[in-house]
Design an enzyme around this catalytic site. Structure first.
Site, mmCIF file in Angstrom:
data_model
loop_
_atom_site.group_PDB
_atom_site.id
_atom_site.type_symbol
_atom_site.label_atom_id
_atom_site.label_comp_id
_atom_site.label_asym_id
_atom_site.label_seq_id
_atom_site.Cartn_x
_atom_site.Cartn_y
_atom_site.Cartn_z
ATOM 1 N N VAL A 123 -26.152 19.245 -37.728
ATOM 2 C CA VAL A 123 -24.706 19.144 -37.892
ATOM 3 C C VAL A 123 -24.130 18.452 -36.669
ATOM 4 O O VAL A 123 -24.502 18.763 -35.545
ATOM 5 C CB VAL A 123 -24.119 20.552 -38.031
ATOM 6 C CG1 VAL A 123 -22.604 20.504 -38.006
ATOM 7 C CG2 VAL A 123 -24.621 21.186 -39.300
ATOM 8 N N LYS A 124 -23.260 17.497 -36.914
ATOM 9 C CA LYS A 124 -22.631 16.799 -35.807
ATOM 10 C C LYS A 124 -21.567 17.714 -35.232
ATOM 11 O O LYS A 124 -20.558 17.973 -35.862
ATOM 12 C CB LYS A 124 -21.990 15.521 -36.335
ATOM 13 C CG LYS A 124 -21.770 14.500 -35.269
ATOM 14 C CD LYS A 124 -21.309 13.192 -35.884
ATOM 15 C CE LYS A 124 -20.826 12.260 -34.790
ATOM 16 N NZ LYS A 124 -19.817 12.815 -33.912
ATOM 17 N N GLU A 125 -21.822 18.245 -34.068
ATOM 18 C CA GLU A 125 -20.839 19.144 -33.454
ATOM 19 C C GLU A 125 -19.711 18.286 -32.895
ATOM 20 O O GLU A 125 -19.840 17.104 -32.697
ATOM 21 C CB GLU A 125 -21.484 19.974 -32.341
ATOM 22 C CG GLU A 125 -22.550 20.932 -32.827
ATOM 23 C CD GLU A 125 -22.028 22.054 -33.719
ATOM 24 O OE1 GLU A 125 -20.842 22.403 -33.604
ATOM 25 O OE2 GLU A 125 -22.809 22.581 -34.531
#
Ligand code: GTP
Ligand code: MG
Length: 829
Positions: A123-125
């Site tokens: 997941v792209k934080e």
């Protein structure tokens, strides 16, 4: 990606690292903007606090340079050090990675053929990146992308906040900084984490309470080539050292990856959580038979992230007393605004906080809670409703172009007319110079009134201001119009601007020259070739691509991208099929291939313009206008015009002086001294600019000098066509605009300069032939020329500042952005 932990360890080779640093040094020395350099690299030296003058060097490329095929490294975030005369890599970021379709390598087709699994999707934080590693003396180094926080003049930099989080984690585990430093050093690795902490800096997605902290997402080997740990080992390390973990899932097949991503993108939420996108980690090769290497790409979601961003922007608009403009998620955004207005009225402190990026998420969540909705749910509902009602559009559709000369606008327009009977309004048919834009929109409006469901507006709209005028005026007359942009894309992703434009030049020149006089204004059969290419170049240079995230392009209902070098037949089909899928009620059936062939053939072979006119002096324009135009032509051609001394980005002095004053005021007397001396001796420059290129460098950078000269001449011509007043004695029209970030003040006892970053450098292809883009603030006395700031900055770049260097520096806090104006400055006699 190696799966065995022990197989991952690879030590640094001194020779290899020394070679890397040599190439980087070379990149840091050559001046940007000239044809000699292939990349520019900025070196910044940091003295580490609590040490006896130990330094690390940060190496930073311009973002756009990462598309360059021959960089010495693609690491985004790179710090090196010296110990006992030997160089080493201290911090190694990921190789810069791109969105799907952003560059050639990330086109799906290439991803499908040249990558292999396992594919790890994380997941792209949504925070900022922090790097952690260990130096030889067991000192822990914590850095943000390009700086390290242990600096006396920065209160709470990203790196400092990151360091506090590391301390917190270590304390909780009863471990020390030294332990972590040793561990990372023994692995020859950099830990890469995302700092997500709303109490420090609020991003669009929420991170409070338990969710705040350092999310470890990777561990890279400190090597010039990119090599990184597989996800399960990153998780293991995170557990051992108290980091938060970034979730990832593994897929073996690229088709599964794609299906999964496109499925999640429909709502922008995954596992009931709103996320920005995924980073996909895998291995890639340059082509078949080449070796595999670790490689990342990203896939960013559009919604509901973009809706949230829109809400944030409309809220800022109403706080500023502006009319909020938005075109997507109309209904729900209208309702959100009612809620936001109510909240802002009930608590007067909210607006101010909101502008400081605080309370944005609370406002949004308050609204969603009151309505019992989720962002993902809204997107779902909208798509079930047929995507905001576009399915019902049957009339009042305006097709516009964003193009340059010879892209095939008229050909596509005439072919559409032939197929569907829609009206075409041609800008080139409007005679005279006066009120052209107003009359153009008047004709569009009459075409709708006389019953055309679709009107095609044949004009280039190659600059934002033309699109803004067109959209605003059309919306005034026909408020419910659906406005479509047909965008001839001038910069192909993954191809350099130069190469893209060169291809377009070839195709459009060929077309225009073989068209001959069959055109209203550009009569290539009669006008001289240089004159025509000059006009065409002017359009290419001024071309501003559509950016749907900013005004005015965000007001377009749809953008259809076309390739100017494709045949008009292909482009016609692209337009027709997009319109058919977007607005199925606009026409019943897709025309057949034969129909389209015939329509294009008609447009190319049989079509003739209804009228021919001359640019600048039409029979119907008033005498005064004709005279003014002639005068301007003379002005641009007159060889005795004062020569240009230099091209620069001119900046308004007041905001810069205010920033300098407020920063120096907070410093001790010693630091303030030279600035006060300049003030008291009236040695601060009366006006500020960033030099792009000086006449003195024109021989060294002939292409740059020529390019700006052409822009200058075109702007003089265009200014007269638009009846813009130019003072004939000092004609210095604006060629472009450019936003400038003030980054750092650097001075010695002779000269003071502000190091700047050009925000629009990439998009507008701006730069400087000096080593660093900078503003000269002032010099100690008249005998010291402002250009001495170049020498100062050169020395500073190689040796830094502080004791023994005679150079001081001060960071400018708060991302100060100043709007600048690109102009040629004439020689003064
Ligand atoms: P301006 O009005 O000058 O800005 O140009 P435009 O964008 O309207 O271009 P236009 O449609 O006039 O195309 C330029 C010339 O190229 C015309 O003579 C067209 O007939 C010709 N042309 C356009 N598309 C094609 C194509 O696909 N193939 C060929 N061979 N010629 C084309
Ligand atoms: Mg045309």
């Amino acid at each position: 990606m190696a799966q065995q932990e022990n197989a991952l360890y690879t030590p640094q080779e001194v020779r290899e690292v020394a070679g890397l640093i040599r190439s980087l040094e070379a990149g840091a020395k050559k001046g940007p903007g000239g044809q000699k350099k292939s990349f520019t690299c900025k070196k910044t030296t940091f003295v580490l606090a609590g040490t006896d003058g130990v330094t690390v060097d940060s190496w930073r490329f311009n973002d756009w340079d990462y598309k360059n095929p021959d960089l010495p490294t693609y690491a985004r975030g790179l710090f090196t050090f010296q110990t006992n005369g030997k160089p080493g890599i201290a911090i190694r970021g990921y190789d810069k990675f791109f969105n799907t379709e952003e560059v050639n390598k990330t086109r799906w087709h290439n991803v499908e053929t040249n990558t292999r699994g396992p594919y790890e999707l994380s997941v792209k934080e949504n925070g900022c990146i922090i790097f952690i590693s260990g130096l030889p003396d067991d000192k822990l180094l914590v850095c943000s992308k390009h700086s390290t926080g242990v600096r006396s003049d920065v209160a709470a930099s990203h790196a400092v906040v990151g360091e506090r989080w590391v301390d917190r984690q270590l304390n909780a585990l009863g471990k020390t900084r030294k332990d972590l430093a040793q561990e990372l050093r023994s692995r020859n690795a950099t830990a890469v984490a995302e700092l997500c902490d709303d109490s420090f800096e609020e991003h669009v997605l929420a991170y409070v309470g338990d969710r705040a902290g350092l999310y470890l997402h990777g561990i890279n080997l400190n090597l010039p080539e990119f090599a990184t740990y597989p996800g399960h080992l990153v998780h293991k390390f995170a557990d051992e050292w108290g980091f938060k973990k970034v979730e990832f899932l593994v897929k073996d097949d690229i088709q599964d990856v794609r299906t999964f991503l496109e499925g999640v993108a429909e709502t922008g939420a995954w596992q009931d959580k709103e996320i920005e996108g995924f980073v996909i980690r895998c291995q890639a090769r340059d082509s078949e038979g080449e070796p595999w290497h670790d490689w990342f790409f990203k896939y960013k979601f559009e919604e509901p992230y973009l809706m949230y961003r829109q809400w944030r922007e409309v809220t800022k608009a109403i706080i500023a007393g502006r009319n909020p403009k938005y075109k997507k998620h109309q209904k729900i955004t209208g309702e959100y605004l009612k809620y936001a207005r109510r909240q802002l009225a009930s608590d007067r402190t909210l607006g101010k906080k909101f502008n400081q990026n605080q309370g944005i998420i609370a406002m949004r969540n308050g609204f969603l809670k009151e309505r019992g909705l989720t962002g993902a749910g809204i997107i779902q509902m909208e798509s079930e409703d047929g995507g905001e009602g576009s399915a019902d559009v049957m009339r009042d559709v305006l097709l516009t172009f964003t193009a340059t000369i010879g892209c095939g606008k008229t050909t596509v327009a005439v072919a559409l007319q032939k197929l569907f009977g829609w009206s075409v309004v041609q800008n080139d048919n409007i005679e005279g110079m006066k009120g052209r834009s107003r009359r153009f929109v008047g004709e569009i409006s009459s075409a709708f009134l006389t019953g055309s469901s679709v009107v095609i507006a044949d004009r280039n709209n190659h600059q934002r201001r033309e699109r803004k005028q067109l959209i605003e005026d059309v919306k005034n007359l026909i408020p419910n119009a659906t406005i479509v942009a047909i965008h001839f894309v001038h910069e192909q992703p993954g191809v350099s601007r130069h190469a893209s434009l060169e291809r377009i030049r070839q195709v459009t020149r060929d077309r225009v020259f073989s068209r001959g006089d069959n055109h209203q204004t550009i009569q290539a059969g009669t006008k001289s070739q240089p004159e025509i290419t000059g006009i065409m170049e002017g359009f290419l240079n001024r071309f501003e691509a559509i950016n749907i995230l900013t005004e005015p392009d965000e007001w377009f209902d749809t953008v259809i991208d076309l390739d100017p070098t494709a045949s008009s037949r292909e482009n016609l089909e692209a337009v027709v099929s997009r319109l058919h899928s977007l607005y199925p009620k606009l026409f019943h059936e897709m025309p057949t291939g034969d129909d389209m062939d015939e329509a294009i053939e008609f447009a190319i072979r049989d079509y003739e313009p209804a009228l021919k006119q001359k640019l600048f002096s039409t029979p119907s324009s008033s005498k005064k206008e004709a005279k003014a135009a002639q005068k301007s032509m003379k002005l641009t051609q007159n060889p005795r015009l004062p020569k240009i001394d230099y091209f620069c980005i001119r900046l308004p002095p007041n905001p810069i002086l205010t920033v300098l004053e407020s920063h120096f005021k907070a410093q001790d007397a010693m630091t303030q001294r030279f600035y006060r001396q300049l003030q008291q001796s009236r040695r601060i420059q009366p006006s500020f600019h960033i030099t792009i290129i000086h006449r003195a460098n024109s021989k060294e950078f002939p292409d740059v000098w020529e390019r700006f000269n052409t822009m200058h001449k075109d702007a003089l011509t265009a200014a007269t066509t638009n009846n813009t007043n130019i003072d004939n004695n000092r004609p210095e029209p604006e060629l472009e605009t450019c936003r400038v970030v003030l980054e750092r003040v650097v001075w010695d006892s002779r000269v003071m300069a502000v190091v700047t970053r050009l925000l629009d450098a990439q998009e507008k292809d701006l730069g400087t032939t000096n080593e660093l883009a900078h503003i000269t603030v002032g010099t100690a006395d008249q005998s010291i020329k402002p250009k001495e700031s170049n020498d100062l900055l050169h020395t500073w770049l190689s040796g830094g500042s502080g004791e023994g260097t005679g150079i001081s520096e001060m960071e400018i806090k708060g991302n100060v952005v100043i709007g600048g104006s690109v102009r040629g400055v004439l020689q003064r006699y």
